[in-house]
Write a protein that holds these residues in place. Structure first.
Motif, PDB file in Angstrom:
ATOM      1  N   ALA A 431       0.829  -1.203   0.000  1.00 18.11           N
ATOM      2  CA  ALA A 431       0.000   0.000   0.000  1.00 18.11           C
ATOM      3  C   ALA A 431       0.868   1.259   0.000  1.00 18.11           C
ATOM      4  N   TRP A 432       1.950   1.230   0.766  1.00 19.96           N
ATOM      5  CA  TRP A 432       2.859   2.377   0.781  1.00 19.96           C
ATOM      6  C   TRP A 432       3.566   2.530  -0.570  1.00 19.96           C
ATOM      7  N   GLY A 433       3.885   1.409  -1.207  1.00 19.59           N
ATOM      8  CA  GLY A 433       4.504   1.484  -2.528  1.00 19.59           C
ATOM      9  C   GLY A 433       3.589   2.154  -3.537  1.00 19.59           C
ATOM     10  N   LEU A 434       2.289   1.834  -3.490  1.00 22.18           N
ATOM     11  CA  LEU A 434       1.317   2.507  -4.347  1.00 22.18           C
ATOM     12  C   LEU A 434       1.269   3.999  -4.043  1.00 22.18           C
ATOM     13  N   SER A 435       1.221   4.319  -2.759  1.00 22.80           N
ATOM     14  CA  SER A 435       1.112   5.714  -2.344  1.00 22.80           C
ATOM     15  C   SER A 435       2.301   6.540  -2.802  1.00 22.80           C
ATOM     16  N   GLU A 436       3.479   5.915  -2.841  1.00 20.46           N
ATOM     17  CA  GLU A 436       4.698   6.647  -3.164  1.00 20.46           C
ATOM     18  C   GLU A 436       5.004   6.685  -4.657  1.00 20.46           C
ATOM     19  N   GLU A 456     -10.316   3.978 -12.481  1.00 17.81           N
ATOM     20  CA  GLU A 456      -8.913   4.349 -12.340  1.00 17.81           C
ATOM     21  C   GLU A 456      -8.580   4.555 -10.870  1.00 17.81           C
ATOM     22  N   LEU A 457      -7.408   4.048 -10.470  1.00 19.04           N
ATOM     23  CA  LEU A 457      -6.878   4.304  -9.134  1.00 19.04           C
ATOM     24  C   LEU A 457      -5.819   5.387  -9.266  1.00 19.04           C
ATOM     25  N   LYS A 458      -6.039   6.509  -8.579  1.00 22.14           N
ATOM     26  CA  LYS A 458      -5.106   7.623  -8.629  1.00 22.14           C
ATOM     27  C   LYS A 458      -4.264   7.663  -7.363  1.00 22.14           C
ATOM     28  N   LYS A 459      -3.093   8.255  -7.496  1.00 25.04           N
ATOM     29  CA  LYS A 459      -2.147   8.314  -6.378  1.00 25.04           C
ATOM     30  C   LYS A 459      -2.760   8.984  -5.157  1.00 25.04           C
ATOM     31  N   LYS A 460      -3.520  10.066  -5.386  1.00 27.75           N
ATOM     32  CA  LYS A 460      -4.092  10.806  -4.261  1.00 27.75           C
ATOM     33  C   LYS A 460      -5.169  10.007  -3.528  1.00 27.75           C
ATOM     34  N   GLU A 461      -5.704   8.963  -4.185  1.00 25.29           N
ATOM     35  CA  GLU A 461      -6.749   8.151  -3.560  1.00 25.29           C
ATOM     36  C   GLU A 461      -6.183   7.064  -2.658  1.00 25.29           C
ATOM     37  N   VAL A 462      -4.944   6.666  -2.876  1.00 28.73           N
ATOM     38  CA  VAL A 462      -4.376   5.518  -2.159  1.00 28.73           C
ATOM     39  C   VAL A 462      -4.267   5.828  -0.678  1.00 28.73           C
ATOM     40  N   ASP A 463      -4.799   4.924   0.135  1.00 31.13           N
ATOM     41  CA  ASP A 463      -4.724   5.059   1.592  1.00 31.13           C
ATOM     42  C   ASP A 463      -3.879   3.913   2.143  1.00 31.13           C
ATOM     43  N   ASP A 465      -3.138   3.210   5.035  1.00 26.82           N
ATOM     44  CA  ASP A 465      -3.552   2.792   6.373  1.00 26.82           C
ATOM     45  C   ASP A 465      -4.847   1.990   6.370  1.00 26.82           C
ATOM     46  N   LEU A 466      -5.280   1.537   5.200  1.00 29.84           N
ATOM     47  CA  LEU A 466      -6.479   0.689   5.150  1.00 29.84           C
ATOM     48  C   LEU A 466      -6.272  -0.584   5.974  1.00 29.84           C
ATOM     49  N   ASP A 467      -7.360  -1.113   6.473  1.00 29.37           N
ATOM     50  CA  ASP A 467      -7.295  -2.379   7.204  1.00 29.37           C
ATOM     51  C   ASP A 467      -6.977  -3.505   6.226  1.00 29.37           C
ATOM     52  N   ILE A 468      -6.021  -4.364   6.580  1.00 25.98           N
ATOM     53  CA  ILE A 468      -5.605  -5.463   5.703  1.00 25.98           C
ATOM     54  C   ILE A 468      -5.861  -6.790   6.414  1.00 25.98           C
TER      55      ILE A 468
END
Length: 673
Positions: A431-436, A456-463, A465-468
């Motif tokens: 998730a952090w890799g997506l965010s970065e 589409e998944l955009k960088k600004k949407e990536v969280d 800290d979502l529950d995994i």
């Protein structure tokens, strides 16, 4: 604060040496395990048997077969507003983890085997965005990883971690230098001080890893030539003055080529290595492996079996004594087909032959097979690899079978707790890799109300800290199957008894039946929601809009809005905006802006389908087509702004429907259901 790179390099060199020295005793155990697994035997005396038995390999491969189901990561929304984001991240993960050049399932399978043999499975995750986004998961060899001896079981708690055998050629080094990633001056120092076509035979890793190849009879010399010379580096994370740093250095020259704060390289600040142990020890990272428990028993069984072969060999080809006065040529006593043996002339053949040769007897061994059988059964009982797990069960009763499978699942389930924690850590790094690094939108495939749709998944949407949640695992599935059987039997007993069925709620009964059928709690909730079924996406979009308005952002109009969308906005405004009149007003105005959109959407939904064409060529009239007045919204929907209100009876009918009533003045509380 200015960092002293030479001082940091000296520190990581010392940490590397300390970590390597600390794990050396475990390496000796690993090499003994490898010898048994690959069937390597030591030299023995001439005439003695030393046959390898596949006990270790049989145990490891059986254990491996029982835990070979791949894991699945589930990105769950913490709030309703996160619902669509979690769906997009889930779709992105499913795409990235199944790519042919980065198959997470195979990496997981190899890691489980490494954990069974060595007691540790280690993986490294990182993402990159040059030239475009890429997600990478790699299995790390236990021989290559060194870590803090006092760090304990959780790698994230270690003050330092390093990975050996990072090979780079001159082109890699110069490309990194030209991009500003590596220090060009340091590279020249390393190249001038080392030979790229050989590795010194006293290299620490050489002695440790060579046994794995030697056990299979392969050339155990370490090569580092792949078309051009390679240089060996160590990738390290260290803690200097209370802050984590990334260091890439060459051990032979003690020279670094890159040093940077860790959170500049990995935004999360987490080590990009993660690990799990099947037999975890809270205070010792290099804990024992399942193979360690099997190794002494496997050795005993091998010795017993070979002694039995030695004994049989002595019985069949034992020693004899002879009288040279009777047998002048002892070589003739060796067996030859149709052979003749000369005896000394003048002797009584029968009498003298019996006296002239003596056979030494070897007593037969007793109890070997029974002892080996007992050891095998004990091994299965203590390890969980029972006949059921090996596919040799002779149980015919279903209840007994499930009981046996539960025993195996309990043992492997203990391992899976640490295994699930490991995969959750990998998911967090993903998730952090997506965010970065997700600099360009990623097309993802979703399953929505209308079936499969693309978004589409955009960088600004990536969280990040979502529950995994981690699901999967063969043993976990089997244990869950046992519980389902028990619950299903209890529910059937209640439903079949008229006196009991009235004592439980019908909704609870339905929920339990669906849950035993494999439905998730969210799916069950949706199935029992008779009012909002099919509106999950609309409710999530309403939650997203509310979150934007709370952050003083103006959301876009929802062109697919329906009454459920508006009702959620109204409910939230009435229930959660006390003391915040501006937020109440903003939500109500946003809801009111959807009047015309909802009217148009409901009108389209109420339109009759295109009439079918009869065989005569004339259209077949629709049965009871709905009467729709142009410009008038469907029944049950409030009129759009500027639309005549209609008759009193129509107004009364409209206000009685379970739809939100929108006031002319949004400052006043709205009528709700």
């Amino acid at each position: 604060m200015e960092i002293n790179k030479d001082q940091i390099t000296l520190q990581v060199v010392q940490e590397y040496e300390a970590g390597l020295k600390f794990k050396q005793p475990r390496i000796k155990d690993w090499q003994q395990t490898e010898d048994q697994y690959f069937g390597k035997v030591q030299k023995t005396l001439k005439g003695r048997f030393n046959v390898p038995l596949p006990i270790m390999s049989g145990f490891i491969d059986t254990l491996h077969a029982k835990i070979d189901d791949p894991p699945a990561l589930k990105f769950n929304n913490r709030t309703e507003a996160d619902y669509r984001i979690s769906k997009k991240m889930q779709a992105a993960y499913e795409t990235d983890s199944t790519l042919s050049d980065n198959d997470w399932e195979t990496i997981d399978l190899d890691g489980k085997k490494q954990a069974s043999l060595y007691g540790r499975a280690i993986a490294k995750y990182y993402a990159s965005s040059d030239p475009k986004y890429k997600s990478t998961l790699e299995l790390v060899d236990v021989y290559d990883l060194n870590c803090d001896p006092m760090g304990g079981a959780d790698l994230e708690n270690h003050k330092f971690v390093s990975q050996d055998c990072i090979f780079k050629n001159k082109s890699d080094l110069m490309d990194g230098a030209n991009s500003g990633l590596y220090d060009k001056g340091q590279i020249f120092k390393i190249v001038n001080a080392t030979a790229a076509d050989t590795i010194a035979q006293n290299d620490n890793v050489y002695f440790n890893k060579a046994n794995r190849f030697a056990a299979l009879g392969l050339d155990n010399k370490m090569y580092n030539f792949a078309g051009q010379g390679l240089y060996k580096f160590i990738e390290a994370g260290t803690t200097w003055n209370g802050k984590r740093y990334y260091v890439l250095f060459n051990y032979e020259t003690k020279k670094w080529i890159r040093i940077a704060p860790w959170d500049e390289v990995f935004k999360s600040g987490l080590w990009h290595w993660a690990s799990w142990a099947p037999m975890r020890d809270s205070f010792n990272f290099w804990s024992k492996a399942p193979a360690d428990d099997i190794r002494p028993i496997a050795e005993v069984i091998k010795v017993l079996a070979n002694q039995e072969l030695d004994n049989r060999n002595k019985q069949n080809y034992g020693q004899r004594a002879y009288d040279p006065a009777i047998f002048p040529n002892p070589s003739e006593l060796e067996f030859r087909q149709d052979g003749l043996i000369a005896i000394k002339a003048g002797t009584s053949a029968i009498q003298q032959i019996e006296r002239g040769i003596y056979q030494f007897t070897t007593p037969q061994l007793n109890g070997t097979i029974n002892l080996v059988d007992w050891l095998d059964k004990m091994l299965g009982t203590k390890s969980g690899i029972t006949p059921d797990a090996q596919g040799n069960s002779d149980e015919s009763k279903v209840g007994v079978y499930y009981g046996n499978m539960q025993q195996v699942a309990d043992r492997l389930g203990l391992q899976n707790k640490y295994y699930r924690k490991f995969w959750s850590a990998i998911g967090r790094r993903y998730a952090w890799g997506l965010s970065e690094h997700l600099n360009e939108p990623m097309a993802v495939k979703l399953i929505g109300d209308k079936g499969i749709e693309w978004d589409e998944l955009k960088k600004k949407e990536v969280d990040p800290d979502l529950d995994i949640k981690v699901v999967g695992g063969n043993a976990e599935i089997k244990l869950d199957e046992v519980k389902k059987q028990q619950r299903q039997a209890a529910i059937q007993a209640i439903v079949a008894n008229p006196a009991l069925v009235t004592q439980v709620g019908p909704k609870w009964t339905i929920e339990e039946m669906l849950r035993n059928g494999g439905y998730e709690d969210e799916e069950i909730r949706l199935a029992l929601d008779t009012q909002n079924y099919g509106n999950k996406d609309q409710l999530a979009k309403a939650a997203e809009a509310i979150e934007d308005l709370m952050n003083k952002k103006q959301p876009k109009l929802n062109r697919g809005a329906n009454t459920a969308f508006v009702q959620k906005l109204i409910d939230f405004a009435n229930d959660n905006t006390d003391g915040n009149p501006p937020l109440f007003t903003a939500i109500m105005k946003y809801a009111a802006a959807h009047k015309q959109i909802i009217a148009e959407n409901m009108t389209r939904q109420a339109m009759p389908r295109q009439p079918a064409i009869a065989t005569s060529g004339q259209p077949v009239p629709a049965a009871n087509p709905p009467q729709i007045n142009p410009g008038q919204p469907p029944q049950g929907m409030p009129p759009a702004p500027g639309t005549p209100q209609g008759t009193a009876s129509q107004s009364a009918q409209t206000s009685s429907m379970n739809t939100p009533q929108m006031p002319a003045n949004p400052q006043q509380p709205w009528q709700t259901r």
